[in-house]
Design a protein around this motif. Structure first.
Motif, mmCIF file in Angstrom:
data_model
loop_
_atom_site.group_PDB
_atom_site.id
_atom_site.type_symbol
_atom_site.label_atom_id
_atom_site.label_comp_id
_atom_site.label_asym_id
_atom_site.label_seq_id
_atom_site.Cartn_x
_atom_site.Cartn_y
_atom_site.Cartn_z
ATOM 1 N N GLU A 1 0.829 -1.205 0.000
ATOM 2 C CA GLU A 1 0.000 0.000 0.000
ATOM 3 C C GLU A 1 0.867 1.261 0.000
ATOM 4 N N LEU A 2 1.910 1.284 0.832
ATOM 5 C CA LEU A 2 2.776 2.465 0.894
ATOM 6 C C LEU A 2 3.558 2.627 -0.409
ATOM 7 N N ALA A 3 3.991 1.523 -0.988
ATOM 8 C CA ALA A 3 4.717 1.603 -2.256
ATOM 9 C C ALA A 3 3.815 2.175 -3.353
ATOM 10 N N ILE A 4 2.557 1.785 -3.366
ATOM 11 C CA ILE A 4 1.615 2.312 -4.354
ATOM 12 C C ILE A 4 1.460 3.813 -4.176
ATOM 13 N N TRP A 5 1.335 4.276 -2.917
ATOM 14 C CA TRP A 5 1.180 5.722 -2.701
ATOM 15 C C TRP A 5 2.428 6.463 -3.167
ATOM 16 N N MET A 6 3.606 5.933 -2.855
ATOM 17 C CA MET A 6 4.852 6.613 -3.235
ATOM 18 C C MET A 6 4.982 6.713 -4.755
ATOM 19 N N MET A 7 4.572 5.644 -5.454
ATOM 20 C CA MET A 7 4.671 5.697 -6.913
ATOM 21 C C MET A 7 3.633 6.634 -7.507
ATOM 22 N N LYS A 8 2.458 6.729 -6.886
ATOM 23 C CA LYS A 8 1.437 7.659 -7.366
ATOM 24 C C LYS A 8 1.796 9.087 -7.019
ATOM 25 N N ASN A 9 2.411 9.300 -5.873
ATOM 26 C CA ASN A 9 2.728 10.645 -5.409
ATOM 27 C C ASN A 9 3.887 11.255 -6.183
ATOM 28 N N LYS A 10 4.838 10.416 -6.597
ATOM 29 C CA LYS A 10 6.037 10.936 -7.266
ATOM 30 C C LYS A 10 6.447 9.935 -8.344
ATOM 31 N N GLU A 11 6.369 10.362 -9.619
ATOM 32 C CA GLU A 11 6.614 9.454 -10.734
ATOM 33 C C GLU A 11 8.025 8.890 -10.718
ATOM 34 N N SER A 12 8.995 9.676 -10.213
ATOM 35 C CA SER A 12 10.379 9.196 -10.201
ATOM 36 C C SER A 12 10.558 7.975 -9.310
ATOM 37 N N ASN A 13 9.629 7.806 -8.345
ATOM 38 C CA ASN A 13 9.741 6.642 -7.450
ATOM 39 C C ASN A 13 9.465 5.334 -8.177
ATOM 40 N N VAL A 14 8.752 5.423 -9.344
ATOM 41 C CA VAL A 14 8.490 4.204 -10.112
ATOM 42 C C VAL A 14 9.794 3.588 -10.572
ATOM 43 N N GLY A 15 10.694 4.416 -11.075
ATOM 44 C CA GLY A 15 11.985 3.918 -11.524
ATOM 45 C C GLY A 15 12.820 3.383 -10.370
ATOM 46 N N VAL A 16 12.708 4.049 -9.221
ATOM 47 C CA VAL A 16 13.458 3.597 -8.055
ATOM 48 C C VAL A 16 13.013 2.186 -7.658
ATOM 49 N N PHE A 17 11.726 1.977 -7.580
ATOM 50 C CA PHE A 17 11.212 0.657 -7.193
ATOM 51 C C PHE A 17 11.537 -0.388 -8.258
ATOM 52 N N ARG A 18 11.516 0.043 -9.523
ATOM 53 C CA ARG A 18 11.821 -0.914 -10.587
ATOM 54 C C ARG A 18 13.276 -1.366 -10.488
ATOM 55 N N ASN A 19 14.158 -0.420 -10.212
ATOM 56 C CA ASN A 19 15.577 -0.751 -10.079
ATOM 57 C C ASN A 19 15.860 -1.613 -8.846
ATOM 58 N N LEU A 20 15.056 -1.441 -7.802
ATOM 59 C CA LEU A 20 15.247 -2.226 -6.568
ATOM 60 C C LEU A 20 14.678 -3.643 -6.686
ATOM 61 N N GLY A 21 13.988 -3.949 -7.766
ATOM 62 C CA GLY A 21 13.465 -5.296 -7.982
ATOM 63 C C GLY A 21 12.104 -5.529 -7.366
ATOM 64 N N LEU A 22 11.284 -4.489 -7.278
ATOM 65 C CA LEU A 22 9.969 -4.639 -6.665
ATOM 66 C C LEU A 22 9.078 -5.562 -7.484
ATOM 67 N N GLU A 23 9.228 -5.518 -8.822
ATOM 68 C CA GLU A 23 8.352 -6.315 -9.658
ATOM 69 C C GLU A 23 8.528 -7.803 -9.385
ATOM 70 N N LYS A 24 9.772 -8.234 -9.182
ATOM 71 C CA LYS A 24 10.025 -9.644 -8.879
ATOM 72 C C LYS A 24 9.422 -10.034 -7.536
ATOM 73 N N GLU A 25 9.545 -9.137 -6.563
ATOM 74 C CA GLU A 25 8.997 -9.442 -5.222
ATOM 75 C C GLU A 25 7.470 -9.497 -5.258
ATOM 76 N N LEU A 26 6.868 -8.673 -6.110
ATOM 77 C CA LEU A 26 5.412 -8.714 -6.219
ATOM 78 C C LEU A 26 4.943 -10.046 -6.801
ATOM 79 N N GLU A 27 5.698 -10.574 -7.753
ATOM 80 C CA GLU A 27 5.351 -11.888 -8.309
ATOM 81 C C GLU A 27 5.455 -12.973 -7.229
#
Length: 824
Positions: A756-782
């Protein structure tokens, strides 16, 4: 508005930082409704762990008596056998064959010996019967000893006189001053149509001498005299041997001397064995005091001598009447259960006293309770005795309640007790709530025979009844039976009534406070029951109109009794699992205010901080999905204090949960007021960066909701003020998902709140999308999709049952986060 300002007066106790941290860690490790409980946490004593070892090195004290009875019986049977042989020898050989040729002295001595010894032998069993009956000589007074202890010495004499008043000639008790004596509670009730066996006058004159209680002594003395005479006569004849001259050629007398020698030898041996038995009896009973020793080892007290003596006579009688080994099969517990089933009040009292003493003795309790538990008739009899409301049977009733309370301590026995038809109705009869303030009560269930109830132990029976219910309520099925017993729940809740005068009285009786505490404990156990049974119980408890009023009084005026406050708060927490109850609690004026006062109270002694923690949990539950309660909490001005409470280790977890619920479920018109939650951001961010997972869970959950009340610029300012970068928070969130591959029971919502917090951070600031992508969030979500369980779908738990399911599923949250990550 409530007054929650810290106390500055001298003597207030302030927790040091280290001590508060230690307590905070302790409470963070304790099990709460926000996580599932293991079934073993609510287990019975001995149900989940190994049963306590029984010390078999200490034999039962009554074994001394059964062995003593065996030895006496061997001597008795040997003497009886020799006596019988001598009797047959004399009647068949001497008197039958040589009666004409016997000397006159031999003839009369043999006749005297046969008459005395024959009478003694064939009356021995009757003498034992009189001995057994003589044991009732003290129980007549002993039956009232429980009540006599409550009186002064002047009333004891009056009570004893009432026992020994005169009786009419036709065997019915005379009541010379019936009108006056009906007003005396301490008169002894005797059966009107039958005599007490110890008080039967066998002759119209000298009745004191011929009472049945004295017959055994008379018979015993006569038997000793007969045996002594037999020894003297036999010994005299064996020494003198003056059996008369035998003329030469007189063939009729040639075997007379030998026949007489054999007879006198048999008579001497028989009488000597009997006297040896009596000497052994006197040495063991009078000199060695074996009865007193056994009574002391059994810890029966002064009144127990009658029980020990009766047990010994019964064992001895069995050895004499049947096999010599029959007495060895007796034990004190089985003996007392037999007495319990008797129709005699004296025997019932004796059996109840023995079982109560053994059940409360650490050395004998396990064996005693096991034997009672497997004897269904004994359990049924004890349950039946709970209904005895006659004031003369007060001690029997109390003993039965105490024994059952011990018996119900084990789960298996608890099920047996509750499984008896009418058992809970019988337990309910122990509970008496006075409707007046007068100490002299006017009734006890059904009308008691005695008019004056001043000395009846109502408080004692109330305590025992509540203790029984408390032990029975440990089992889930028993909780349902308690709830289904007509009129029992309202009666229990009546005992929780505690007004201001009582709670603030410095001289209040400890028994009154104990009664309130036990009633609260029972209600708490019923309210925390799991499953459909618990749901129904919580509904019934909350529908009783006095429940919340009584708890409010305890919260408001019970500062001196923190244990009572904690129990009341825990009841509210459990009841708040039901939506209707939550609204009822919030609608009862003052409850939320009192909970907030306790939760924000500073300077609380270390021994009472658990009350503060309990108040926080109750507030969390009451604010959960309740717009009415959230609005009430905000109107009481609690938001600012909740934000400050995030800095206090002891209460920050519950403070964060309350704030999250306020941010989630408050009314729409409270938006401006909730913007004040932004002041909590620095504390929240520090909590997210901590190493404590449970603290992380609640702080991440609060952040996901609190940030929605801030704009992008406002949140950026808060990050700057806290000296924390958003990339640091993003890295922590990804690390949480990596660490907890599977949902942990200790903090089951940590992955949900993280997403939930990650979703808010990505919605609040577009640059955070790249940060989470680089940290491997997509793999952890799977990985979250592959390991999602029901554990993560609930806000609170009742045991292992999840309650209050989240409206948004984990699947939906993961899909939202993945869509944000894939959006260029």
């Amino acid at each position: 508005m409530y007054d929650a300002s810290p106390k500055e007066a001298d003597g207030s106790v302030h927790l040091q930082i280290s001590e508060m941290k230690r307590l905070s860690d302790a409470y963070s490790q304790s099990t709460t409704i926000f996580e599932p409980e293991n079934n073993s946490s609510n287990g019975y004593r001995g149900s989940s762990a190994e049963p306590p070892a029984v010390d078999h090195s200490v034999p039962a004290p009554e074994k001394k008596l059964t062995l003593f009875a065996l030895r006496l019986a061997i001597l008795e049977k040997a003497a009886t056998g020799l006596g019988t042989l001598g009797f047959i020898w004399a009647t068949v050989v001497l008197l039958g064959g040589f009666a004409i040729t016997l000397a006159k002295s031999d003839f009369w001595i043999i006749t005297i010996i046969l008459l005395t010894e024959g009478t003694r032998i064939f009356s021995r069993s009757h003498e034992l019967e009189w001995q057994r009956q003589s044991t009732w000589s003290l129980t007549g007074a002993g039956i009232n000893s429980f009540r006599l202890l409550k009186l002064g010495s002047n009333k004891i004499w009056t009570a004893l006189n009432s026992v020994f008043r005169g009786r009419s000639q036709d065997g019915r008790q005379i009541n010379a001053s019936r009108g006056e004596r009906q007003q005396k509670w301490d008169k002894r009730r005797l059966p009107t149509r039958r005599w007490a066996t110890s008080d039967v006058p066998l002759l119209p004159y000298f009745s004191w001498l011929f009472l049945s209680r004295n017959i055994s002594k008379i018979l015993q003395c006569l038997q000793i005299l007969a045996a002594a005479a037999c020894v003297a006569l036999s010994l005299m004849k064996l020494i003198l041997r003056n059996f008369g001259e035998i003329a030469k050629g007189d063939t009729d007398k040639r075997n007379r001397k030998d026949a007489l020698m054999i007879f006198y030898s048999l008579a001497l041996a028989e009488a000597s064995l009997f006297l040896l038995e009596k000497i052994y009896w006197e040495l063991t009973v009078t000199c060695s005091k074996i009865l007193e020793q056994v009574n002391e080892e059994c810890e029966f007290g002064p009144s127990g001598m009658i029980s020990v003596r009766r047990f010994f006579y019964d064992a001895y009688s069995r050895c004499v009447d049947g096999s010599v080994f029959d007495g060895l099969k007796m034990d004190m517990v089985s003996f007392s259960m037999e007495l319990l089933a008797s129709n005699s009040p004296e025997e019932q009292l004796m059996g109840a006293r023995i079982l109560r003493s053994f059940a409360g003795n650490k050395r004998f309790s396990d064996d005693t309770l096991q034997k009672i538990g497997i004897t269904s008739s004994a359990v049924e009899r004890l349950v039946e005795m709970l209904n005895w409301k006659d004031c003369e049977e007060e001690e029997i009733r109390q003993s039965a309640a105490e024994i059952l309370s011990k018996l119900a301590g084990e789960k298996q026995n608890s099920l047996r007790v509750a499984g008896i038809p009418g058992a809970l109705e019988s337990i309910s009869s122990l509970l008496y709530v006075s409707k007046t303030s007068n100490s002299a009560l006017d009734e006890v269930g059904e009308k008691c025979i005695i008019a004056d109830h001043e000395h009846y132990g109502f408080w004692t029976f109330n305590h025992l009844g509540l203790l029984l219910l408390k032990k029975l309520a440990r089992d889930h099925d028993n909780c349902g039976k308690i709830g289904n017993t007509r009129g029992l729940l309202p009666k229990i809740i009546d005992f929780t009534c505690a007004k201001e005068r009582l709670l603030k009285d410095d001289h209040v009786a400890a028994s009154q406070i104990q009664t309130i505490k036990r009633s609260l404990q029972v209600i708490k156990m019923l309210a925390s029951t799991t499953g459909s049974t618990g749901k129904q119980l919580r509904k019934e408890i909350s529908e009783i109109v006095f429940t919340f009023n009584n708890i409010r009084d305890i919260l408001r005026h019970g500062e001196k009794y923190p244990d009572l406050q904690k129990l009341g708060i825990e009841i509210l927490t459990s009841l708040a699992m039901e939506d209707d109850a939550t609204e009822r609690i919030g609608g009862t004026g003052g409850i939320l205010k009192e909970l907030l006062i306790i939760f924000f109270k500073d300077g609380m002694p270390i021994s009472q901080v658990h009350v503060r923690t309990a108040a926080g949990e109750a507030l969390v539950m009451l604010a959960l999905e309740s717009k009415q309660n959230c609005n009430c909490i905000l109107k009481l001005g609690a938001l600012e204090k909740l934000v400050k409470a995030l800095e206090i280790p002891l209460v920050r977890l519950n403070a964060a949960r309350i704030l999250r619920n306020l941010c989630t479920y408050s009314l729409d018109d409270c938006f401006l007021e909730l913007r004040g939650v932004s002041a909590a951001v620095p504390s929240v961010l520090k909590g997210i960066l901590s190493e404590e997972d449970k603290l992380r869970e609640v702080m991440v959950g609060l952040a996901a909701r609190a940030f929605k009340f801030m704009t992008y610029s406002e949140s950026s300012i808060m990050f700057e003020q806290a000296g924390i970068k958003e990339t640091e928070i993003a890295n922590v969130l990804v690390q949480i998902l990596k660490k907890h591959t599977y949902p942990p029971p200790r903090f089951p919502r940590i992955r949900r709140f993280t997403i939930e917090l990650a979703i808010w951070m990505m919605k609040n600031k577009e640059s955070n999308v790249g940060v989470f992508r680089n940290l491997g969030l997509e793999k952890e979500l799977e990985n979250v999709l592959d390991t999602t369980s029901e554990l993560e779908s609930f806000n609170i738990f009742s045991g292992t049952v999840g309650l209050n399911r989240f409206k948004t599923s984990m699947q939906s949250l993961v899909d939202t986060a993945q869509n944000l990550l894939s959006n260029d």
